[in-house]
Design a protein around this motif. Structure first.
Motif, PDB file in Angstrom:
ATOM      1  N   GLY A  34       0.846  -1.183   0.000  1.00 39.13           N
ATOM      2  CA  GLY A  34       0.000   0.000   0.000  1.00 39.13           C
ATOM      3  C   GLY A  34       0.880   1.229   0.000  1.00 39.13           C
ATOM      4  O   GLY A  34       2.111   1.128   0.071  1.00 39.13           O
ATOM      5  N   GLU A  35       0.259   2.372  -0.051  1.00 41.39           N
ATOM      6  CA  GLU A  35       1.039   3.601  -0.011  1.00 41.39           C
ATOM      7  C   GLU A  35       1.721   3.710   1.349  1.00 41.39           C
ATOM      8  O   GLU A  35       1.071   3.819   2.382  1.00 41.39           O
ATOM      9  CB  GLU A  35       0.142   4.817  -0.236  1.00 41.39           C
ATOM     10  CG  GLU A  35       0.931   6.098  -0.363  1.00 41.39           C
ATOM     11  CD  GLU A  35       0.060   7.294  -0.704  1.00 41.39           C
ATOM     12  OE1 GLU A  35       0.441   8.403  -0.331  1.00 41.39           O
ATOM     13  OE2 GLU A  35      -0.991   7.091  -1.324  1.00 41.39           O
ATOM     14  N   GLY A  36       3.030   3.584   1.346  1.00 37.21           N
ATOM     15  CA  GLY A  36       3.788   3.711   2.584  1.00 37.21           C
ATOM     16  C   GLY A  36       3.872   2.457   3.419  1.00 37.21           C
ATOM     17  O   GLY A  36       4.318   2.512   4.563  1.00 37.21           O
ATOM     18  N   SER A  37       3.454   1.280   2.885  1.00 29.54           N
ATOM     19  CA  SER A  37       3.562   0.058   3.679  1.00 29.54           C
ATOM     20  C   SER A  37       3.762  -1.166   2.787  1.00 29.54           C
ATOM     21  O   SER A  37       3.343  -1.185   1.631  1.00 29.54           O
ATOM     22  CB  SER A  37       2.327  -0.138   4.555  1.00 29.54           C
ATOM     23  OG  SER A  37       1.206  -0.450   3.764  1.00 29.54           O
ATOM     24  N   LEU A  38       4.410  -2.166   3.364  1.00 32.82           N
ATOM     25  CA  LEU A  38       4.655  -3.445   2.702  1.00 32.82           C
ATOM     26  C   LEU A  38       4.444  -4.548   3.726  1.00 32.82           C
ATOM     27  O   LEU A  38       4.688  -4.343   4.915  1.00 32.82           O
ATOM     28  CB  LEU A  38       6.099  -3.530   2.191  1.00 32.82           C
ATOM     29  CG  LEU A  38       6.573  -2.461   1.221  1.00 32.82           C
ATOM     30  CD1 LEU A  38       8.095  -2.523   1.071  1.00 32.82           C
ATOM     31  CD2 LEU A  38       5.885  -2.656  -0.123  1.00 32.82           C
ATOM     32  N   GLY A  39       4.031  -5.723   3.257  1.00 33.55           N
ATOM     33  CA  GLY A  39       3.901  -6.888   4.126  1.00 33.55           C
ATOM     34  C   GLY A  39       4.499  -8.108   3.460  1.00 33.55           C
ATOM     35  O   GLY A  39       4.138  -8.441   2.331  1.00 33.55           O
ATOM     36  N   TYR A  40       5.439  -8.777   4.148  1.00 28.77           N
ATOM     37  CA  TYR A  40       6.142  -9.936   3.595  1.00 28.77           C
ATOM     38  C   TYR A  40       5.856 -11.200   4.389  1.00 28.77           C
ATOM     39  O   TYR A  40       5.670 -11.156   5.604  1.00 28.77           O
ATOM     40  CB  TYR A  40       7.656  -9.694   3.615  1.00 28.77           C
ATOM     41  CG  TYR A  40       8.117  -8.741   2.553  1.00 28.77           C
ATOM     42  CD1 TYR A  40       8.529  -9.202   1.315  1.00 28.77           C
ATOM     43  CD2 TYR A  40       8.122  -7.371   2.779  1.00 28.77           C
ATOM     44  CE1 TYR A  40       8.942  -8.319   0.325  1.00 28.77           C
ATOM     45  CE2 TYR A  40       8.529  -6.483   1.801  1.00 28.77           C
ATOM     46  CZ  TYR A  40       8.937  -6.973   0.573  1.00 28.77           C
ATOM     47  OH  TYR A  40       9.335  -6.104  -0.406  1.00 28.77           O
ATOM     48  N   GLY A  41       5.824 -12.317   3.671  1.00 25.38           N
ATOM     49  CA  GLY A  41       5.664 -13.615   4.298  1.00 25.38           C
ATOM     50  C   GLY A  41       5.551 -14.690   3.247  1.00 25.38           C
ATOM     51  O   GLY A  41       5.794 -14.446   2.056  1.00 25.38           O
ATOM     52  N   ALA A  42       5.147 -15.887   3.680  1.00 26.67           N
ATOM     53  CA  ALA A  42       4.916 -16.993   2.751  1.00 26.67           C
ATOM     54  C   ALA A  42       3.414 -17.168   2.565  1.00 26.67           C
ATOM     55  O   ALA A  42       2.879 -16.895   1.498  1.00 26.67           O
ATOM     56  CB  ALA A  42       5.562 -18.268   3.268  1.00 26.67           C
ATOM     57  N   ASP A  43       2.721 -17.586   3.621  1.00 29.70           N
ATOM     58  CA  ASP A  43       1.266 -17.761   3.564  1.00 29.70           C
ATOM     59  C   ASP A  43       0.520 -16.608   4.234  1.00 29.70           C
ATOM     60  O   ASP A  43      -0.647 -16.368   3.950  1.00 29.70           O
ATOM     61  CB  ASP A  43       0.868 -19.069   4.244  1.00 29.70           C
ATOM     62  CG  ASP A  43       1.457 -20.273   3.547  1.00 29.70           C
ATOM     63  OD1 ASP A  43       1.531 -20.260   2.309  1.00 29.70           O
ATOM     64  OD2 ASP A  43       1.864 -21.215   4.252  1.00 29.70           O
TER      65      ASP A  43
END
Length: 125
Positions: A34-43
């Protein structure tokens, strides 16, 4: 033990290039952007990254945040009470956070050194 954690960064585009390249060989990818955010992972997202002008650990504005898994809502309540009794500061009383999900029950505290911690249970009541 950890459900997820969050960090703050100054340049979200530069950070995305770094984590895309570094985490892909480990089987992780950007699952949320999103604007100004990221989310990392597998599931599911385990690493949340947000843009901030204060990416210094211990600064409450840094974005640094650790979320601990709780077995049930009562444990979330006890986490919060214990944290405050041991000198922590309230950063969000136990309760539902329906803007996260309908069953997201969490409590937030700030430890004596300024680190933000959370306990979370996603089980229905």
């Amino acid at each position: 033990m950890l459900d997820h954690f969050s960090i703050g960064v100054r340049d979200i585009a530069r950070t995305r290039r770094f984590y895309d390249a570094a985490l892909q060989p480990l089987g992780y990818s950007c699952l949320s952007s999103g604007e100004g955010s990221l989310g990392y992972g597998a599931d599911q997202v385990v690493l949340w990254i947000s843009q901030t002008d204060h990416p210094v650990p211990g600064d409450p504005r840094s974005g640094l945040h650790f979320c601990f898994s709780a077995p049930d809502r009562a444990a979330v309540d006890r986490f919060h009470a214990g944290a405050l009794a041991a000198g922590g500061e309230c950063n969000g009383a136990p309760g539902l956070r329906s803007d996260y999900s309908p069953t997201y029950y969490a409590a937030f505290a700030i430890d004596p050194d300024g680190y933000r911690v959370e306990a979370y249970c996603g089980a229905a009541a």
